[in-house]
Design a protein around this motif. Structure first.
Motif, PDB file in Angstrom:
ATOM      1  N   ILE A 136       0.835  -1.203   0.000  1.00  0.00           N
ATOM      2  CA  ILE A 136       0.000   0.000   0.000  1.00  0.00           C
ATOM      3  C   ILE A 136       0.869   1.253   0.000  1.00  0.00           C
ATOM      4  CG2 ILE A 136      -1.724   1.296   1.304  1.00  0.00           C
ATOM      5  CD1 ILE A 136      -2.814  -1.169  -0.186  1.00  0.00           C
ATOM      6  N   VAL A 137       1.940   1.264   0.773  1.00  0.00           N
ATOM      7  CA  VAL A 137       2.854   2.415   0.765  1.00  0.00           C
ATOM      8  C   VAL A 137       3.498   2.567  -0.611  1.00  0.00           C
ATOM      9  CG1 VAL A 137       5.041   3.269   1.716  1.00  0.00           C
ATOM     10  CG2 VAL A 137       3.272   2.390   3.242  1.00  0.00           C
ATOM     11  N   THR A 138       3.839   1.464  -1.234  1.00  0.00           N
ATOM     12  CA  THR A 138       4.395   1.513  -2.581  1.00  0.00           C
ATOM     13  C   THR A 138       3.394   2.085  -3.573  1.00  0.00           C
ATOM     14  OG1 THR A 138       5.753  -0.414  -2.067  1.00  0.00           O
ATOM     15  CG2 THR A 138       5.455   0.116  -4.394  1.00  0.00           C
ATOM     16  N   MET A 139       2.147   1.716  -3.438  1.00  0.00           N
ATOM     17  CA  MET A 139       1.126   2.249  -4.345  1.00  0.00           C
ATOM     18  C   MET A 139       0.917   3.746  -4.120  1.00  0.00           C
ATOM     19  SD  MET A 139       0.377  -0.032  -6.415  1.00  0.00           S
ATOM     20  CE  MET A 139      -0.864   0.920  -7.229  1.00  0.00           C
ATOM     21  N   ILE A 140       1.007   4.204  -2.895  1.00  0.00           N
ATOM     22  CA  ILE A 140       0.895   5.647  -2.643  1.00  0.00           C
ATOM     23  C   ILE A 140       2.072   6.383  -3.272  1.00  0.00           C
ATOM     24  CG2 ILE A 140       0.938   7.389  -0.805  1.00  0.00           C
ATOM     25  CD1 ILE A 140      -0.715   5.368   0.864  1.00  0.00           C
ATOM     26  N   ALA A 141       3.261   5.809  -3.178  1.00  0.00           N
ATOM     27  CA  ALA A 141       4.428   6.410  -3.836  1.00  0.00           C
ATOM     28  C   ALA A 141       4.238   6.410  -5.356  1.00  0.00           C
ATOM     29  CB  ALA A 141       5.692   5.652  -3.455  1.00  0.00           C
ATOM     30  N   TYR A 142       3.664   5.346  -5.890  1.00  0.00           N
ATOM     31  CA  TYR A 142       3.423   5.259  -7.329  1.00  0.00           C
ATOM     32  C   TYR A 142       2.426   6.308  -7.785  1.00  0.00           C
ATOM     33  CZ  TYR A 142       2.607   3.006 -11.863  1.00  0.00           C
ATOM     34  OH  TYR A 142       2.504   2.731 -13.194  1.00  0.00           O
ATOM     35  N   LEU A 143       1.562   6.762  -6.887  1.00  0.00           N
ATOM     36  CA  LEU A 143       0.622   7.822  -7.217  1.00  0.00           C
ATOM     37  C   LEU A 143       1.333   9.156  -7.395  1.00  0.00           C
ATOM     38  CD1 LEU A 143      -2.347   8.822  -7.483  1.00  0.00           C
ATOM     39  CD2 LEU A 143      -2.332   9.104  -5.012  1.00  0.00           C
ATOM     40  N   PHE A 144       2.346   9.434  -6.579  1.00  0.00           N
ATOM     41  CA  PHE A 144       2.979  10.745  -6.578  1.00  0.00           C
ATOM     42  C   PHE A 144       4.247  10.837  -7.429  1.00  0.00           C
ATOM     43  CE2 PHE A 144       0.589  10.788  -2.547  1.00  0.00           C
ATOM     44  CZ  PHE A 144      -0.229  11.863  -2.843  1.00  0.00           C
ATOM     45  N   ILE A 145       4.900   9.761  -7.728  1.00  0.00           N
ATOM     46  CA  ILE A 145       6.177   9.812  -8.448  1.00  0.00           C
ATOM     47  C   ILE A 145       6.043  10.414  -9.854  1.00  0.00           C
ATOM     48  CG2 ILE A 145       7.940   8.337  -9.508  1.00  0.00           C
ATOM     49  CD1 ILE A 145       8.003   6.799  -6.883  1.00  0.00           C
ATOM     50  N   PRO A 146       5.020  10.097 -10.647  1.00  0.00           N
ATOM     51  CA  PRO A 146       4.919  10.758 -11.955  1.00  0.00           C
ATOM     52  C   PRO A 146       4.770  12.273 -11.843  1.00  0.00           C
ATOM     53  CG  PRO A 146       3.520   8.832 -11.932  1.00  0.00           C
ATOM     54  CD  PRO A 146       4.004   9.037 -10.532  1.00  0.00           C
ATOM     55  N   HIS A 147       4.039  12.742 -10.835  1.00  0.00           N
ATOM     56  CA  HIS A 147       3.883  14.184 -10.646  1.00  0.00           C
ATOM     57  C   HIS A 147       5.215  14.825 -10.270  1.00  0.00           C
ATOM     58  CE1 HIS A 147      -0.445  14.014 -11.059  1.00  0.00           C
ATOM     59  NE2 HIS A 147      -0.438  12.961 -10.245  1.00  0.00           N
ATOM     60  N   LEU A 148       5.966  14.167  -9.425  1.00  0.00           N
ATOM     61  CA  LEU A 148       7.285  14.669  -9.047  1.00  0.00           C
ATOM     62  C   LEU A 148       8.209  14.716 -10.257  1.00  0.00           C
ATOM     63  CD1 LEU A 148       9.364  15.501  -6.883  1.00  0.00           C
ATOM     64  CD2 LEU A 148       9.831  13.068  -6.575  1.00  0.00           C
ATOM     65  N   TYR A 149       8.180  13.689 -11.063  1.00  0.00           N
ATOM     66  CA  TYR A 149       9.026  13.629 -12.253  1.00  0.00           C
ATOM     67  C   TYR A 149       8.724  14.799 -13.198  1.00  0.00           C
ATOM     68  CZ  TYR A 149      10.910  12.001 -16.681  1.00  0.00           C
ATOM     69  OH  TYR A 149      11.576  11.914 -17.871  1.00  0.00           O
ATOM     70  N   PHE A 150       7.442  15.013 -13.503  1.00  0.00           N
ATOM     71  CA  PHE A 150       7.101  16.094 -14.428  1.00  0.00           C
ATOM     72  C   PHE A 150       7.329  17.467 -13.803  1.00  0.00           C
ATOM     73  CE2 PHE A 150       4.902  12.682 -16.661  1.00  0.00           C
ATOM     74  CZ  PHE A 150       5.395  12.916 -17.932  1.00  0.00           C
ATOM     75  N   ARG A 151       7.206  17.576 -12.506  1.00  0.00           N
ATOM     76  CA  ARG A 151       7.530  18.844 -11.842  1.00  0.00           C
ATOM     77  C   ARG A 151       9.019  19.146 -11.976  1.00  0.00           C
ATOM     78  NH1 ARG A 151       5.611  22.418  -7.761  1.00  0.00           N
ATOM     79  NH2 ARG A 151       7.300  23.933  -7.633  1.00  0.00           N
ATOM     80  N   LEU A 152       9.869  18.147 -11.783  1.00  0.00           N
ATOM     81  CA  LEU A 152      11.307  18.343 -11.943  1.00  0.00           C
ATOM     82  C   LEU A 152      11.666  18.701 -13.388  1.00  0.00           C
ATOM     83  CD1 LEU A 152      12.703  15.440  -9.753  1.00  0.00           C
ATOM     84  CD2 LEU A 152      12.752  17.885  -9.246  1.00  0.00           C
ATOM     85  N   ILE A 153      11.050  18.050 -14.350  1.00  0.00           N
ATOM     86  CA  ILE A 153      11.309  18.347 -15.761  1.00  0.00           C
ATOM     87  C   ILE A 153      10.896  19.778 -16.083  1.00  0.00           C
ATOM     88  CG2 ILE A 153      10.624  17.772 -18.133  1.00  0.00           C
ATOM     89  CD1 ILE A 153      12.560  15.781 -16.924  1.00  0.00           C
ATOM     90  N   THR A 154       9.745  20.209 -15.598  1.00  0.00           N
ATOM     91  CA  THR A 154       9.272  21.572 -15.840  1.00  0.00           C
ATOM     92  C   THR A 154      10.196  22.594 -15.198  1.00  0.00           C
ATOM     93  OG1 THR A 154       7.003  20.747 -15.895  1.00  0.00           O
ATOM     94  CG2 THR A 154       7.292  23.115 -15.614  1.00  0.00           C
ATOM     95  N   ASP A 155      10.605  22.339 -13.972  1.00  0.00           N
ATOM     96  CA  ASP A 155      11.519  23.267 -13.296  1.00  0.00           C
ATOM     97  C   ASP A 155      12.863  23.363 -14.017  1.00  0.00           C
ATOM     98  OD1 ASP A 155       9.569  23.772 -11.460  1.00  0.00           O
ATOM     99  OD2 ASP A 155      10.467  22.554  -9.855  1.00  0.00           O
TER     100      ASP A 155
END
Length: 108
Positions: A81-100
């Motif tokens: 379940i913790v892994t699935m919560i991380a899987y929810l947020f990791i794509p957003h973090l990735y695209f935020r880093l790319i945009t920055d």
């Protein structure tokens, strides 16, 4: 002498539902990642983000069903379940880093 590892007994009729649950985890995960990626890149409309979140929910439920079917212990279920919560947020973090990064180097 006590055994070091006790395997849960799976009924022969459970193999197909376990296989189907595991397949659904993979399918919904690919659909979630693809939808998020294409929506963030602008190829799909932003309403696809909500559809992607529904794929994530279906993936999480399929993974929980799989964990129950294979008789996982409570620690393993919590880790999943913790892994699935991380899987929810990791794509957003990735695209935020790319945009920055793009914004930082466009100014130079």
């Amino acid at each position: 002498m006590e055994p070091l590892f006790i395997r849960p007994i799976l009924a022969p009729g459970e193999f197909l539902p376990i296989f189907i649950s595991a397949t659904l985890v993979l399918v919904f995960g690919v659909m979630y990642a693809g939808s998020i990626t294409l929506a963030k890149m602008g190829y799909l409309k932003k309403k696809w983000l909500y559809i992607a979140y529904s794929f994530w929910i279906l993936q999480t439920l399929s993974l929980y069903d799989l964990a129950i079917r294979i008789h996982s212990n409570t620690f393993t279920v919590k880790v999943l379940i913790v892994t699935m919560i991380a899987y929810l947020f990791i794509p957003h973090l990735y695209f935020r880093l790319i945009t920055d990064i793009d914004n930082r180097y466009e100014k130079d």
